[in-house]
Scaffold this active site. Structure first.
Site, PDB file in Angstrom:
ATOM      1  N   ARG A   1      14.663  -7.522  42.578  1.00 57.10           N
ATOM      2  CA  ARG A   1      15.711  -6.513  42.784  1.00 57.10           C
ATOM      3  C   ARG A   1      15.646  -5.963  44.208  1.00 57.10           C
ATOM      4  NH1 ARG A   1      19.958  -3.599  42.928  1.00 57.10           N
ATOM      5  NH2 ARG A   1      20.404  -2.025  41.350  1.00 57.10           N
TER       6      ARG A   1
ATOM      7  N   GLY B   1      15.509   0.474  36.054  1.00 53.97           N
ATOM      8  CA  GLY B   1      16.644   1.368  36.250  1.00 53.97           C
ATOM      9  C   GLY B   1      17.665   1.217  35.131  1.00 53.97           C
TER      10      GLY B   1
ATOM     11  N   LEU C   1       0.823  -1.208   0.000  1.00 59.82           N
ATOM     12  CA  LEU C   1       0.000   0.000   0.000  1.00 59.82           C
ATOM     13  C   LEU C   1       0.857   1.259   0.000  1.00 59.82           C
ATOM     14  CD1 LEU C   1      -2.631  -1.006   2.761  1.00 59.82           C
ATOM     15  CD2 LEU C   1      -2.757  -1.394   0.292  1.00 59.82           C
ATOM     16  N   THR C   2       1.740   1.381   1.005  1.00 55.74           N
ATOM     17  CA  THR C   2       2.479   2.618   1.262  1.00 55.74           C
ATOM     18  C   THR C   2       3.477   2.926   0.154  1.00 55.74           C
ATOM     19  OG1 THR C   2       2.266   2.208   3.618  1.00 55.74           O
ATOM     20  CG2 THR C   2       3.952   3.781   2.942  1.00 55.74           C
TER      21      THR C   2
ATOM     22  N   GLU D   1      -0.597   0.742  10.385  1.00 55.34           N
ATOM     23  CA  GLU D   1      -2.022   0.506  10.081  1.00 55.34           C
ATOM     24  C   GLU D   1      -2.858   1.760  10.333  1.00 55.34           C
ATOM     25  OE1 GLU D   1      -3.168  -3.379   8.545  1.00 55.34           O
ATOM     26  OE2 GLU D   1      -1.347  -2.456   9.263  1.00 55.34           O
TER      27      GLU D   1
ATOM     28  N   ILE E   1       7.256  -2.462   2.921  1.00 54.89           N
ATOM     29  CA  ILE E   1       6.453  -3.635   2.610  1.00 54.89           C
ATOM     30  C   ILE E   1       6.975  -4.848   3.380  1.00 54.89           C
ATOM     31  CG2 ILE E   1       5.491  -5.046   0.770  1.00 54.89           C
ATOM     32  CD1 ILE E   1       4.773  -1.976   0.782  1.00 54.89           C
ATOM     33  N   THR E   2       6.186  -5.294   4.347  1.00 53.48           N
ATOM     34  CA  THR E   2       6.516  -6.483   5.141  1.00 53.48           C
ATOM     35  C   THR E   2       6.321  -7.733   4.284  1.00 53.48           C
ATOM     36  OG1 THR E   2       5.832  -5.372   7.170  1.00 53.48           O
ATOM     37  CG2 THR E   2       5.932  -7.771   7.220  1.00 53.48           C
TER      38      THR E   2
ATOM     39  N   THR F   1      -1.975   6.006  11.611  1.00 56.64           N
ATOM     40  CA  THR F   1      -1.498   6.639  12.832  1.00 56.64           C
ATOM     41  C   THR F   1      -2.636   6.832  13.834  1.00 56.64           C
ATOM     42  OG1 THR F   1      -1.927   8.897  12.073  1.00 56.64           O
ATOM     43  CG2 THR F   1       0.211   7.927  11.489  1.00 56.64           C
TER      44      THR F   1
END
Length: 387
Positions: A270, A341, A124-125, A365, A156-157, A367
């Site tokens: 801790r 920490g 898409l992008t 997907e 693109i993944t 913003t």
């Protein structure tokens, strides 16, 4: 009103947790740091049938309900969010083909996609079009019984593994409004002119590739037009993004839960001034707020998923879940780091990776600012109600 999972969903969640504990958590830190592709994990996901989450049973898929769909991404993201990304884009693309594809397209692709023999994603992008999908520049003109595509896609993944890759393009660049001239075309791997270029360097979201894709005079048979009718691409994609936002919301929930889990465990182990740091009120306040954020996010995610299972349009619900859960993920990751920490800043601790993975959930997907616009428009139009 029932806020509990049913027996089948609990069993499914238990299988997922066992998989994550056995195969993802032991290697996530090392493989993420080295940039190693998680091929072995992908193979196990194939064996579990997870690539068929959104493929109907008649084509060999799981045909999972949307709550189970969300559970999948929540549990995997708790172990390593990048692995969830491999499955996310694939599942969205499978949903598009199952929902909008022709019978020929479903029969050709869905069985192999369900088994993981084929993998997929969605393009898409573009460099100059992210949120504004109507501003894409990729075009496809008809030439006989083919379309010829030209353009560039980015972020693109699964680009290197997608076969086919659904590509959003303009089949009528002169259409007004622009969405009336937009279509989705299924481009198969190896098609001349289709080139997967560089992997984009990223702050987090490691494990899966995010690539630039170049289309130069790519000739694709006209039968690869999703649904067989031009001008439906924007509607097809937007309907799929409702599912995609549940996916991202669930991933964010997984990150938030993992950050809380790490903080709770560390606060009990801790020691400072001769006492566990969890005895100090400043740490207790962080733990309590993180727990509330996680549980509120979970209820929103499951609510959106169950509404989808009920056959409702869920752009508002998915938008709420995605916006809230992603901000909860960032909040919990930062607060978990503060509980740890100095150690929270070390790559030897899981929280450092969660801190890098979380921000993408507010961007991907759509913003969160866009989600709020979608939510407000649904409310103002009277298409949804709260209370």
């Amino acid at each position: 009103m029932d806020f509990e999972l049913n027996d089948e969903q609990r069993m499914f969640r238990d299988v997922l947790r066992d998989f994550v504990d056995r195969e993802i958590r032991p290697v996530a830190q090392e493989w993420e740091a080295s940039g190693r592709y998680p091929a072995e994990i992908v193979e196990t996901m194939r064996e579990l049938g997870l690539f068929g989450l959104t493929v109907p049973e008649e084509y060999g898929g799981l045909g999972a309900d949307m709550v189970s769909f969300a559970l999948t991404f929540e549990e995997i993201a708790k172990g390593w969010m990048g692995i969830a990304g491999i499955l996310g884009s694939h599942s969205l693309s499978c949903w598009l083909i199952a929902k909008h594809g022709t019978e020929e397209q479903k029969a050709r692709y869905l069985p192999d996609l369900a088994s993981g023999v084929r993998r997929t994603g969605i393009a898409l992008t573009e460099p100059d079009a992210g949120t504004d999908l109507q501003g894409i520049a990729t075009v496809a003109h008809r030439d006989g019984d083919c379309y010829v595509l030209n353009g560039r896609k980015t972020w693109i993944t699964n680009a290197r593994h997608a076969d086919p890759l659904p590509v959003l393009c303009k089949t009528d660049p002169s259409a007004s409004p622009a969405h009336r001239g937009m279509s989705v075309i299924l481009v198969e791997a190896g098609t001349p002119g289709f080139t997967v270029e560089r992997d984009l360097p990223k702050l987090g979201y490691k494990g899966t590739e995010s690539c630039e894709v170049l289309l130069e005079d790519v000739r694709v048979p006209a039968a690869q037009l999703l649904g067989g009718v031009e001008g439906r691409g924007m509607q097809q994609v937007l309907s799929g993004l409702e599912t995609g936002r549940i996916n991202v919301a669930a991933r964010a929930l997984g990150i938030a839960q993992a950050a809380y889990d790490e903080a709770l465990k560390y606060a009990g182990q801790r020691q400072a001034f001769g006492r566990p740091i969890g005895d100090f009120q400043a740490v207790q306040l962080k733990i309590a707020e993180m727990a509330a954020q996680v549980q509120a996010a979970r209820l929103l995610v499951y609510w959106a998923a169950s509404r989808s299972d009920g056959g409702h349009r869920v752009d508002m619900e998915a938008g709420m879940a995605k916006a809230f859960a992603s901000e909860a993920a960032v909040f919990c990751a930062l607060n978990s780091m503060q509980v740890h920490g100095g150690y929270g800043y070390s790559k030897e601790f899981v929280v450092e990776r969660l801190y890098r993975d979380a921000p993408l959930m507010m961007i991907g997907e759509g913003t969160n600012d866009i989600q709020r616009v979608v939510i407000a428009r649904a409310l103002l139009a009277g298409n949804a109600a709260i209370g």
